[in-house]
Design a protein around this motif. Structure first.
Motif, mmCIF file in Angstrom:
data_model
loop_
_atom_site.group_PDB
_atom_site.id
_atom_site.type_symbol
_atom_site.label_atom_id
_atom_site.label_comp_id
_atom_site.label_asym_id
_atom_site.label_seq_id
_atom_site.Cartn_x
_atom_site.Cartn_y
_atom_site.Cartn_z
ATOM 1 N N SER A 1 3.401 5.275 -6.088
ATOM 2 C CA SER A 1 3.137 5.169 -7.524
ATOM 3 C C SER A 1 1.985 6.085 -7.942
ATOM 4 C CB SER A 1 2.804 3.723 -7.892
ATOM 5 O OG SER A 1 3.938 2.897 -7.756
ATOM 6 N N ALA A 2 0.982 6.205 -7.076
ATOM 7 C CA ALA A 2 -0.158 7.071 -7.378
ATOM 8 C C ALA A 2 0.275 8.529 -7.463
ATOM 9 C CB ALA A 2 -1.239 6.901 -6.314
ATOM 10 N N VAL A 3 1.201 8.928 -6.596
ATOM 11 C CA VAL A 3 1.721 10.302 -6.643
ATOM 12 C C VAL A 3 2.472 10.529 -7.953
ATOM 13 C CG1 VAL A 3 3.325 11.929 -5.568
ATOM 14 C CG2 VAL A 3 1.836 10.534 -4.134
ATOM 15 N N ILE A 4 3.272 9.534 -8.367
ATOM 16 C CA ILE A 4 3.991 9.636 -9.638
ATOM 17 C C ILE A 4 3.004 9.729 -10.798
ATOM 18 C CG2 ILE A 4 5.507 8.402 -11.245
ATOM 19 C CD1 ILE A 4 6.948 7.244 -8.822
ATOM 20 N N LEU A 5 1.937 8.941 -10.726
ATOM 21 C CA LEU A 5 0.909 8.960 -11.769
ATOM 22 C C LEU A 5 0.256 10.339 -11.852
ATOM 23 C CD1 LEU A 5 -0.335 6.857 -13.743
ATOM 24 C CD2 LEU A 5 -2.193 6.582 -12.099
ATOM 25 N N ALA B 1 -1.643 -0.521 -8.549
ATOM 26 C CA ALA B 1 -0.917 0.678 -8.963
ATOM 27 C C ALA B 1 -0.154 0.429 -10.260
ATOM 28 C CB ALA B 1 0.048 1.117 -7.864
ATOM 29 N N ALA B 2 0.543 -0.715 -10.345
ATOM 30 C CA ALA B 2 1.275 -1.055 -11.567
ATOM 31 C C ALA B 2 0.312 -1.217 -12.740
ATOM 32 C CB ALA B 2 2.079 -2.338 -11.355
ATOM 33 N N LEU C 1 -6.554 5.911 -6.392
ATOM 34 C CA LEU C 1 -5.491 5.082 -5.810
ATOM 35 C C LEU C 1 -4.901 5.737 -4.566
ATOM 36 C CD1 LEU C 1 -3.955 2.451 -6.257
ATOM 37 C CD2 LEU C 1 -2.341 3.711 -7.710
ATOM 38 N N ILE C 2 -4.705 7.052 -4.603
ATOM 39 C CA ILE C 2 -4.199 7.780 -3.429
ATOM 40 C C ILE C 2 -5.179 7.659 -2.267
ATOM 41 C CG2 ILE C 2 -3.777 10.102 -2.503
ATOM 42 C CD1 ILE C 2 -2.517 10.824 -5.188
ATOM 43 N N ASP D 1 0.830 -1.204 0.000
ATOM 44 C CA ASP D 1 0.000 0.000 0.000
ATOM 45 C C ASP D 1 0.864 1.254 0.000
ATOM 46 O OD1 ASP D 1 -2.904 -1.052 0.446
ATOM 47 O OD2 ASP D 1 -1.674 -2.172 1.842
ATOM 48 N N LEU D 2 2.008 1.196 0.703
ATOM 49 C CA LEU D 2 2.934 2.324 0.699
ATOM 50 C C LEU D 2 3.503 2.534 -0.699
ATOM 51 C CD1 LEU D 2 4.506 4.491 2.256
ATOM 52 C CD2 LEU D 2 6.216 2.738 2.806
ATOM 53 N N ALA D 3 3.882 1.435 -1.361
ATOM 54 C CA ALA D 3 4.398 1.530 -2.725
ATOM 55 C C ALA D 3 3.312 2.019 -3.679
ATOM 56 C CB ALA D 3 4.928 0.169 -3.176
#
Length: 327
Positions: A117-121, A193-194, A242-243, A111-113
């Motif tokens: 990833s959601a922030v990057i998205l 996320a992926a 996702l966030i 969930d942390l990862a």
């Protein structure tokens, strides 16, 4: 009196464990998802496919002087980097699953990862939107045929990757229990996320193909940046979902669709117990922990109530505190 019980969830039937262990008996905190290893392998495979396609596009773009190829290659690199976060999270969580310094295991690392990833998205959505806005002001000449070929190849690669990352593990009533949980209760948010990163790439390819085909037919240069802004809005919406979901898990938020509190209440009320304090949190995909404080007129040992609560499949680690009701 109080006691606690942990269940090792590296097999499909977590409640086969004995509930009568001594208070100081050691127990595992293995709260990884059922398909953790499979998802980890598939994520590495998708990274390999994406990275290969990225290198081919960047090299070909530089060799043939194609900005479309080069730009798409660097765009794929951002998604490859995000998926690398997911793969490393799987690896770290698996390697440290038995490390007792993680009080409740490493199940929430996904969930942390997923949150990262959601922030990057979200940043990718902002960059796509900003670049599209700039192209409105300064239109760029487009080699339509070449750009369409690049978009089609990218779409095929992304569809293959999406198929590999699709979470086909079903949760809920397939375990033989008549109760349900929130729609994300057993979902691997790291895999999700992926998967969303790949879907975002596929979406941009689909939108680009449509915009390029229409643009080549009617010479609508404005359509390409317009579709880019639409894609950015859709990706930002996925990112927010996702966030919200991963952030909720990290903050031990119990979703509205999660009925574990009601299930615990129903079981304990039948035993004549009154719940005075209840804490529930997610330990990993399909795993929840609970601390329950109850008062009873004629109390049993905590192990008795733990055995009753074992009927709840997703409840993997329980601490029960029992007090005798005052006269």
């Amino acid at each position: 009196m109080s006691s606690s019980q942990g269940h090792a969830h590296d097999h499909p039937h977590p409640h086969d464990h004995s509930h009568g262990r001594a208070l100081n008996a050691a127990h595992e905190h293995f709260f990884l998802g059922d398909n953790h290893l499979r998802n980890e392998r598939r994520t590495w495979l998708v990274i390999g496919i994406t990275a290969t396609m990225m290198v081919v596009e960047i090299v070909a773009g530089n060799m043939f002087g194609s900005m479309a190829l080069t730009a798409d290659g660097w765009h794929m690199s951002t998604h490859a980097a995000a998926m690398l976060i997911a793969a490393l999270a799987y690896l770290y969580a698996r390697k440290h699953a038995s490390n007792r310094r993680f009080s409740f295991g490493t199940g929430k690392l996904g969930d942390l990862a997923g949150f990262a990833s959601a922030v990057i998205l979200a940043l990718i959505a902002v960059l796509i939107g900003w670049e599209s806005f700039l192209r409105f002001q300064s239109p760029v000449a487009i080699n339509f045929r070449e750009a369409i070929i690049v978009a089609v190849v990218g779409l095929i690669v992304n569809l293959v990757c999406a198929w590999l990352l699709k979470d086909d593990h079903h949760h809920g009533n397939d375990h033989g229990h008549a109760h349900g949980h929130g729609h994300n209760a057993g979902q691997d948010q790291n895999l999700r996320a992926a998967y969303i990163h790949v879907l975002a790439d596929a979406l941009t390819s689909v939108l680009a193909i449509g915009a390029l085909v229409l643009g080549s037919l009617y010479d609508w240069l404005w359509l390409d940046p317009a579709i880019g802004i639409v894609g950015a809005i859709v990706i930002a919406r996925w990112s927010w979902g996702l966030i919200r979901d991963t952030g909720g898990v990290l903050l031990d938020y119990v979703p509205e669709g999660e009925d574990l509190p009601e299930e615990i209440q129903e079981i304990l009320v039948k035993e004549g117990a009154e719940i005075v304090d209840l804490h529930i949190w997610q330990l990993g995909p399909g795993h929840h922990g609970a601390i329950v404080s109850i008062v009873v007129n004629d109390p049993h040992a905590p192990s008795y109530y733990r055995a009753k609560l074992a009927a709840i499949h997703d409840l993997s680690h329980v601490t029960v505190e029992v007090e005798t009701r005052a006269a």
